[in-house]
Design a protein around this motif. Structure first.
Motif, PDB file in Angstrom:
ATOM      1  N   ASP A   1      79.605  19.122  18.327  1.00  0.00           N
ATOM      2  CA  ASP A   1      79.696  18.459  19.625  1.00  0.00           C
ATOM      3  C   ASP A   1      80.250  19.460  20.638  1.00  0.00           C
ATOM      4  N   THR A   2      79.792  19.379  21.878  1.00  0.00           N
ATOM      5  CA  THR A   2      80.261  20.255  22.954  1.00  0.00           C
ATOM      6  C   THR A   2      80.776  19.404  24.100  1.00  0.00           C
ATOM      7  N   GLN A   3      81.923  19.801  24.667  1.00  0.00           N
ATOM      8  CA  GLN A   3      82.517  19.075  25.784  1.00  0.00           C
ATOM      9  C   GLN A   3      82.923  20.049  26.883  1.00  0.00           C
ATOM     10  N   PHE A   4      83.000  19.516  28.093  1.00  0.00           N
ATOM     11  CA  PHE A   4      83.398  20.305  29.262  1.00  0.00           C
ATOM     12  C   PHE A   4      84.352  19.433  30.069  1.00  0.00           C
ATOM     13  N   SER A   5      85.567  19.919  30.323  1.00  0.00           N
ATOM     14  CA  SER A   5      86.567  19.072  30.954  1.00  0.00           C
ATOM     15  C   SER A   5      87.530  19.910  31.780  1.00  0.00           C
ATOM     16  N   ALA A   6      88.055  19.284  32.854  1.00  0.00           N
ATOM     17  CA  ALA A   6      89.099  19.900  33.678  1.00  0.00           C
ATOM     18  C   ALA A   6      90.358  19.040  33.688  1.00  0.00           C
ATOM     19  N   ARG A   7      90.493  18.143  32.724  1.00  0.00           N
ATOM     20  CA  ARG A   7      91.586  17.171  32.756  1.00  0.00           C
ATOM     21  C   ARG A   7      92.961  17.795  32.511  1.00  0.00           C
ATOM     22  N   ARG A   8      93.013  19.011  31.997  1.00  0.00           N
ATOM     23  CA  ARG A   8      94.300  19.665  31.758  1.00  0.00           C
ATOM     24  C   ARG A   8      94.805  20.443  32.974  1.00  0.00           C
ATOM     25  N   SER A   9      94.135  20.303  34.105  1.00  0.00           N
ATOM     26  CA  SER A   9      94.636  20.897  35.348  1.00  0.00           C
ATOM     27  C   SER A   9      95.982  20.271  35.692  1.00  0.00           C
ATOM     28  N   ARG A  10      96.793  21.019  36.439  1.00  0.00           N
ATOM     29  CA  ARG A  10      98.190  20.612  36.643  1.00  0.00           C
ATOM     30  C   ARG A  10      98.622  20.863  38.078  1.00  0.00           C
ATOM     31  N   ILE A  11      99.528  20.019  38.581  1.00  0.00           N
ATOM     32  CA  ILE A  11     100.098  20.207  39.906  1.00  0.00           C
ATOM     33  C   ILE A  11     101.561  19.757  39.884  1.00  0.00           C
ATOM     34  N   GLY A  12     102.393  20.464  40.655  1.00  0.00           N
ATOM     35  CA  GLY A  12     103.810  20.124  40.674  1.00  0.00           C
ATOM     36  C   GLY A  12     104.476  20.563  41.959  1.00  0.00           C
ATOM     37  N   PHE A  13     105.682  20.023  42.190  1.00  0.00           N
ATOM     38  CA  PHE A  13     106.486  20.354  43.365  1.00  0.00           C
ATOM     39  C   PHE A  13     107.889  20.726  42.913  1.00  0.00           C
ATOM     40  N   ASP A  14     108.387  21.835  43.432  1.00  0.00           N
ATOM     41  CA  ASP A  14     109.779  22.221  43.249  1.00  0.00           C
ATOM     42  C   ASP A  14     110.507  22.094  44.576  1.00  0.00           C
ATOM     43  N   THR A  15     111.767  21.673  44.547  1.00  0.00           N
ATOM     44  CA  THR A  15     112.609  21.689  45.745  1.00  0.00           C
ATOM     45  C   THR A  15     113.919  22.373  45.407  1.00  0.00           C
ATOM     46  N   GLN A  16     114.566  22.918  46.445  1.00  0.00           N
ATOM     47  CA  GLN A  16     115.884  23.532  46.279  1.00  0.00           C
ATOM     48  C   GLN A  16     116.721  23.276  47.532  1.00  0.00           C
TER      49      GLN A  16
ATOM     50  N   ASN B   1      87.817  23.723  30.693  1.00  0.00           N
ATOM     51  CA  ASN B   1      87.642  24.025  29.270  1.00  0.00           C
ATOM     52  C   ASN B   1      86.243  23.647  28.811  1.00  0.00           C
ATOM     53  N   LEU B   2      85.555  24.566  28.171  1.00  0.00           N
ATOM     54  CA  LEU B   2      84.272  24.306  27.516  1.00  0.00           C
ATOM     55  C   LEU B   2      84.478  24.583  26.036  1.00  0.00           C
ATOM     56  N   PHE B   3      84.325  23.556  25.190  1.00  0.00           N
ATOM     57  CA  PHE B   3      84.635  23.751  23.780  1.00  0.00           C
ATOM     58  C   PHE B   3      83.690  22.938  22.904  1.00  0.00           C
ATOM     59  N   GLY B   4      83.549  23.404  21.678  1.00  0.00           N
ATOM     60  CA  GLY B   4      82.701  22.721  20.715  1.00  0.00           C
ATOM     61  C   GLY B   4      83.150  22.995  19.300  1.00  0.00           C
ATOM     62  N   ASP B   5      82.947  22.021  18.410  1.00  0.00           N
ATOM     63  CA  ASP B   5      83.282  22.164  16.996  1.00  0.00           C
ATOM     64  C   ASP B   5      82.054  22.647  16.237  1.00  0.00           C
ATOM     65  N   LEU B   6      82.282  23.540  15.278  1.00  0.00           N
ATOM     66  CA  LEU B   6      81.166  24.157  14.574  1.00  0.00           C
ATOM     67  C   LEU B   6      80.597  23.277  13.481  1.00  0.00           C
ATOM     68  N   ASP B   7      81.429  22.399  12.888  1.00  0.00           N
ATOM     69  CA  ASP B   7      80.972  21.693  11.700  1.00  0.00           C
ATOM     70  C   ASP B   7      81.364  20.224  11.679  1.00  0.00           C
ATOM     71  N   MET B   8      81.708  19.639  12.813  1.00  0.00           N
ATOM     72  CA  MET B   8      82.067  18.227  12.866  1.00  0.00           C
ATOM     73  C   MET B   8      82.061  17.774  14.310  1.00  0.00           C
ATOM     74  N   VAL B   9      82.375  16.504  14.540  1.00  0.00           N
ATOM     75  CA  VAL B   9      82.555  15.963  15.881  1.00  0.00           C
ATOM     76  C   VAL B   9      83.988  15.458  15.995  1.00  0.00           C
ATOM     77  N   ASN B  10      84.749  16.079  16.878  1.00  0.00           N
ATOM     78  CA  ASN B  10      86.113  15.661  17.168  1.00  0.00           C
ATOM     79  C   ASN B  10      86.252  15.657  18.681  1.00  0.00           C
ATOM     80  N   ARG B  11      86.294  14.479  19.292  1.00  0.00           N
ATOM     81  CA  ARG B  11      86.257  14.361  20.746  1.00  0.00           C
ATOM     82  C   ARG B  11      87.580  14.714  21.421  1.00  0.00           C
ATOM     83  N   SER B  12      88.632  14.954  20.672  1.00  0.00           N
ATOM     84  CA  SER B  12      89.912  15.294  21.269  1.00  0.00           C
ATOM     85  C   SER B  12      89.889  16.717  21.817  1.00  0.00           C
ATOM     86  N   ASP B  13      90.378  16.891  23.053  1.00  0.00           N
ATOM     87  CA  ASP B  13      90.484  18.246  23.597  1.00  0.00           C
ATOM     88  C   ASP B  13      91.783  18.914  23.175  1.00  0.00           C
ATOM     89  N   ALA B  14      92.645  18.189  22.458  1.00  0.00           N
ATOM     90  CA  ALA B  14      93.898  18.745  21.941  1.00  0.00           C
ATOM     91  C   ALA B  14      94.119  18.215  20.532  1.00  0.00           C
TER      92      ALA B  14
END
Length: 471
Positions: free
Chosen positions: A102-117, A70-83
């Motif tokens: 402010d502009t930020q670049f992050s990959a922290r919302r990447s996800r991994i999981g395992f299913d079993t049956q 995710n690459l994101f930035g606020d137009l009129d303030m600084v809010n460091r939360s990515d959500a």
């Protein structure tokens, strides 16, 4: 004794000997490896798509997830939360709004999981364990030194049964969850729900295309007083939180899905409880309240009205409730109820569930199968009790007491490997897109409730670009 051989008539030649059939040529080493590979693949093929079977068992395992940048930035303030949550965006005139962006670049919302049956006498036994990396960031001497975010448990459950009836135990998405809006931002859309918690759930097929679900889910009282927002895990003046719970929440949903689209009706009933004994809050005592809510929403496949709409969808949702709180965690988390605790003249513990209502409407348009746009708008309102006006101006309680909230989004997403079949589009393994997000909140009491020099509202505008690669 064996009879003598029959005499051959004169002039008849002896029959030629019959040659044995020629043996098939032995496979070459390359062919033998291919045969062996095919046999191994078939022996290890799992019962789920893209799964493999653990040798010596009947259990199939599947790995899934995605990498998201995710690459994101606020137009009129600084809010460091990515959500960012609508209910907590900075107020106008605050320090955050005096900075240019402010502009930020992050990959922290990447996800991994395992299913079993695993097959059982009661039907397939399915399990899931899922993580992302949106936990806290480790720091050195109070200052973050890198983007080394901690893994965070999202889901961990087992479910047994088939299409007719099944039971789930563990941490999973709440039955109340019903995300209609496709966004690139990881902020929970206003009037949407992203609650994941421990539960016992039963799911059954009620009729063709109709599914019913009911669950007992983890209780978690949330309320707001003059001192701020409190949950069971909060701390009040360094001590225990007055927020407690006794009974699990009861949540249910009935949904229908067909060629026209889908519709769902949800409901919940929950207990809210404050107990100030053993805490720093006064006066001492306890109080109970009850929350309930209903929500109706769904999607309409526009091609059912006119084939020229293609795969476009119209979606909408509306709800009403009292004490819903964290089940709409972008609008009312912390505002299930309000309490007079800490106000001058308060002689007993009070707990007043808050009526709240709102609606969402949106549209998904496919320019071509590989390019789509989502547009959505949400509005939410809380009818706060009159004593909220007594909260200290600029204090934690007054600043958290919103009256109205709004959120809008429009995006453009490219899925180069999208496929179309029978009027339905699969997005494939890669999404790349850009999005504009608008947030607004208005305080109960307006500027009179805000800190000195700040307005009684907050507006945030954000632009985000994202790339998502699934596996």
């Amino acid at each position: 004794p064996a009879p003598p051989p029959a005499a051959r008539p004169p002039g008849l030649a002896a029959a030629p000997p019959v040659a044995p059939p020629a043996a098939a040529p032995a496979p070459t080493p390359e062919e033998q490896r291919a045969i062996t590979r095919a046999q191994v693949d078939e022996a290890l093929r799992g019962s789920m798509p893209n799964s493999w079977r653990i040798p010596g068992t009947d259990t199939s395992v599947r790995l899934y997830g995605f990498v998201k940048a995710n690459l994101f930035g606020d137009l009129d303030m600084v809010n460091r939360s990515d959500a960012p949550s609508v209910q907590g965006i900075p107020l106008s005139g605050s320090a955050a709004t005096q900075q240019s962006g402010d502009t930020q670049f992050s990959a922290r919302r990447s996800r991994i999981g395992f299913d079993t049956q695993t097959p059982t006498g009661w039907g397939p036994l399915n399990s899931r364990i899922e993580f992302d990396f949106a936990g806290d960031q480790p720091s050195a001497s109070g200052a973050a030194t890198s983007s080394g975010y901690m893994p965070r448990l999202r889901q961990a459950y087992v479910e047994v049964g088939g299409d007719v009836f099944r039971v789930l135990v563990g941490q999973a998405n709440s039955v109340w969850n019903d995300g209609l809006v496709e966004t690139l931002t990881d902020a929970t859309f206003l009037n949407a729900s992203a609650v994941r918690q421990a539960q016992v759930r039963a799911t059954g097929r009620l009729a063709p295309g109709v599914t019913g679900m009911v669950s007992l889910e983890a209780p978690y009282t949330d309320y707001t007083s003059n001192a701020g927002v409190f949950y069971p895990d909060s701390s009040l003046d360094g001590g225990a939180s007055p927020a407690t719970g006794t009974f699990p929440d009861l949540v249910g949903k009935v949904s229908w899905r067909g060629e026209t689209g889908d519709v769902s009706l949800r409901g919940l009933l929950r207990q809210l409880r404050i107990d100030t004994d053993g805490t720093a809050a006064t006066p001492k005592g306890s109080s109970d309240g009850f929350g309930y809510g209903f929500a109706l929403g769904g999607n309409l496949n526009m091609a059912r009205l006119w084939t020229g709409f293609g795969a476009d969808q119209l979606f909408a949702m509306a709800y009403y409730g009292e004490g819903i709180g964290r089940y709409f965690d972008s609008a009312t988390s912390g505002q299930s109820a309000y309490s007079r605790i800490g106000l001058p003249g308060a002689t007993d513990v009070s707990l007043t569930p808050v009526p709240t209502y709102g609606a969402t409407i949106g549209y998904r348009h496919y320019w071509v199968p590989s390019v789509r746009t989502n547009m959505a708008y949400s509005y939410a309102r809380l009818d706060n009790p009159a004593f909220v006006s007594e909260f200290s101006a600029g204090g934690a309680g007054a600043v958290a007491a919103n009256r109205e909230m709004q959120m809008g989004v429009v995006n453009l997403i490219w899925s180069p490997f999208a496929t179309e079949r029978d009027g339905r589009i699969g997005n494939g393994w890669l999404d790349v897109g850009v999005e504009y997000i608008y947030f607004r909140r208005d305080l109960e009491g307006g500027a009179t409730a805000a800190p000195t020099g700040q307005g009684g509202y907050g507006i945030e505008q954000r632009v985000q670009a994202s790339a998502i690669a699934r596996f």
